[in-house]
Scaffold this motif. Structure first.
Motif, PDB file in Angstrom:
ATOM      1  N   HIS A 110       0.792  -1.147  -0.066  1.00 12.77           N
ATOM      2  CA  HIS A 110       0.100   0.121  -0.072  1.00 12.77           C
ATOM      3  C   HIS A 110       0.996   1.513   0.132  1.00 12.77           C
ATOM      4  O   HIS A 110       1.974   1.202   0.268  1.00 12.77           O
ATOM      5  N   ILE A 111       0.072   2.377  -0.365  1.00 17.46           N
ATOM      6  CA  ILE A 111       1.003   3.570  -0.382  1.00 17.46           C
ATOM      7  C   ILE A 111       1.006   4.158   0.939  1.00 17.46           C
ATOM      8  O   ILE A 111       0.218   4.124   1.884  1.00 17.46           O
ATOM      9  N   HIS A 112       1.982   5.013   1.288  1.00 14.60           N
ATOM     10  CA  HIS A 112       2.179   5.551   2.495  1.00 14.60           C
ATOM     11  C   HIS A 112       2.049   7.220   2.114  1.00 14.60           C
ATOM     12  O   HIS A 112       2.309   7.500   1.189  1.00 14.60           O
ATOM     13  N   PHE A 113       1.517   7.906   3.184  1.00 11.78           N
ATOM     14  CA  PHE A 113       1.182   9.372   3.126  1.00 11.78           C
ATOM     15  C   PHE A 113       1.888  10.009   4.267  1.00 11.78           C
ATOM     16  O   PHE A 113       1.784   9.728   5.510  1.00 11.78           O
ATOM     17  N   ASP A 153      -4.088   1.698   3.492  1.00 18.51           N
ATOM     18  CA  ASP A 153      -4.236   0.419   3.259  1.00 18.51           C
ATOM     19  C   ASP A 153      -4.860   0.044   1.945  1.00 18.51           C
ATOM     20  O   ASP A 153      -4.652  -1.157   1.409  1.00 18.51           O
ATOM     21  N   ASP A 154      -5.914   0.893   1.652  1.00 17.27           N
ATOM     22  CA  ASP A 154      -6.818   0.555   0.581  1.00 17.27           C
ATOM     23  C   ASP A 154      -6.383   1.264  -0.812  1.00 17.27           C
ATOM     24  O   ASP A 154      -6.602   0.906  -2.095  1.00 17.27           O
ATOM     25  N   VAL A 155      -4.956   1.811  -0.985  1.00 17.94           N
ATOM     26  CA  VAL A 155      -4.639   2.292  -2.024  1.00 17.94           C
ATOM     27  C   VAL A 155      -3.146   1.709  -2.461  1.00 17.94           C
ATOM     28  O   VAL A 155      -2.121   1.462  -1.631  1.00 17.94           O
ATOM     29  N   HIS A 156      -3.324   0.668  -3.254  1.00 15.61           N
ATOM     30  CA  HIS A 156      -2.415  -0.092  -3.875  1.00 15.61           C
ATOM     31  C   HIS A 156      -1.226   0.577  -4.755  1.00 15.61           C
ATOM     32  O   HIS A 156      -1.610   1.343  -5.477  1.00 15.61           O
ATOM     33  N   ILE A 157       0.006  -0.024  -4.443  1.00 17.97           N
ATOM     34  CA  ILE A 157       1.041   0.419  -5.416  1.00 17.97           C
ATOM     35  C   ILE A 157       1.048   0.059  -6.668  1.00 17.97           C
ATOM     36  O   ILE A 157       0.636  -0.999  -6.887  1.00 17.97           O
ATOM     37  N   VAL A 162       6.091   3.350  -2.129  1.00 21.06           N
ATOM     38  CA  VAL A 162       5.482   4.813  -2.751  1.00 21.06           C
ATOM     39  C   VAL A 162       5.184   5.481  -1.563  1.00 21.06           C
ATOM     40  O   VAL A 162       4.131   5.228  -0.374  1.00 21.06           O
ATOM     41  N   LEU A 163       5.615   6.715  -1.444  1.00 13.72           N
ATOM     42  CA  LEU A 163       5.539   7.803  -0.223  1.00 13.72           C
ATOM     43  C   LEU A 163       4.724   8.969  -0.797  1.00 13.72           C
ATOM     44  O   LEU A 163       5.520   9.702  -1.847  1.00 13.72           O
ATOM     45  N   VAL A 164       3.667   9.424  -0.663  1.00 10.14           N
ATOM     46  CA  VAL A 164       2.913  10.606  -0.990  1.00 10.14           C
ATOM     47  C   VAL A 164       3.019  11.772  -0.154  1.00 10.14           C
ATOM     48  O   VAL A 164       2.513  11.104   1.038  1.00 10.14           O
ATOM     49  N   SER A 165       3.588  12.841  -0.296  1.00 15.61           N
ATOM     50  CA  SER A 165       3.318  13.999   0.645  1.00 15.61           C
ATOM     51  C   SER A 165       2.071  14.856   0.415  1.00 15.61           C
ATOM     52  O   SER A 165       1.849  15.043  -0.731  1.00 15.61           O
ATOM     53  N   GLY A 166       1.654  15.338   1.526  1.00 19.05           N
ATOM     54  CA  GLY A 166       0.586  16.516   1.226  1.00 19.05           C
ATOM     55  C   GLY A 166       0.363  16.904   2.531  1.00 19.05           C
ATOM     56  O   GLY A 166       0.648  16.737   3.496  1.00 19.05           O
TER      57      GLY A 166
END
Ligand SMILES: [Zn+2]
Ligand SMILES: [Zn+2]
Ligand SMILES: [Zn+2]
Length: 140
Positions: A95-98, A110-114, A130-134
């Motif tokens: 999953h992606i991390h924010f 958890d629901d956003v898959h790479i 994958v690390l998304v920042s915002g």
């Protein structure tokens, strides 16, 4: 809130005996909905447990598939509880991390898959992070 039952269940499932250090660290993860930095964990357990105990406990949790690491831009390792049926030696945390630029928390999405990453011929991926920042939903 009391997490004793949940902690007991996690340790039992992973064939780990209940120790004060393991209990305390799992409690930190369960009481916090997000990732914890290594330094945070040391700070919150420091009065009772030495660095080596904390380090070893985190490592056994990583090995067992109880927690996973999250890369951060400043290279401070963060950890979060696994939810994706991870087992000993096998993590499935795809999953992606924010990372919130405002409050600084790191959250497992958890629901956003790479997405699939297409690599040139000859390259074999072993790990994709994958690390998304915002700005997180609590800070908007
Ligand atoms: Zn995992
Ligand atoms: Zn935030
Ligand atoms: Zn995660």
């Amino acid at each position: 809130m009391n997490f004793d039952a949940e902690i007991g269940e996690i340790l039992k499932r992973n064939q780990l005996s209940v120790t004060a250090g393991r209990k305390k660290i799992l409690e930190l993860f369960l009481s916090r909905n997000g990732a914890l930095a290594h330094a945070d964990i040391e700070k919150r357990t420091g009065e009772k447990f030495d660095r080596v105990t904390v380090y070893r406990t985190l490592h056994s949790f990583l090995d067992k598939g109880i927690i996973h690491t999250i890369p951060t831009p400043d290279n401070s390792i963060r950890y979060a509880l696994c939810k994706d049926n991870c087992s000993e030696g096998h993590h499935h945390d795809n999953h992606i991390h924010f990372l919130c630029n405002d409050c600084g928390s790191t959250i497992c999405l958890d629901d956003v898959h790479i997405p699939d990453v297409k690599l040139p011929t000859g390259f074999k991926p072993q790990q994709v992070e994958v690390l998304v920042s915002g700005i997180c939903k609590d800070c908007r």
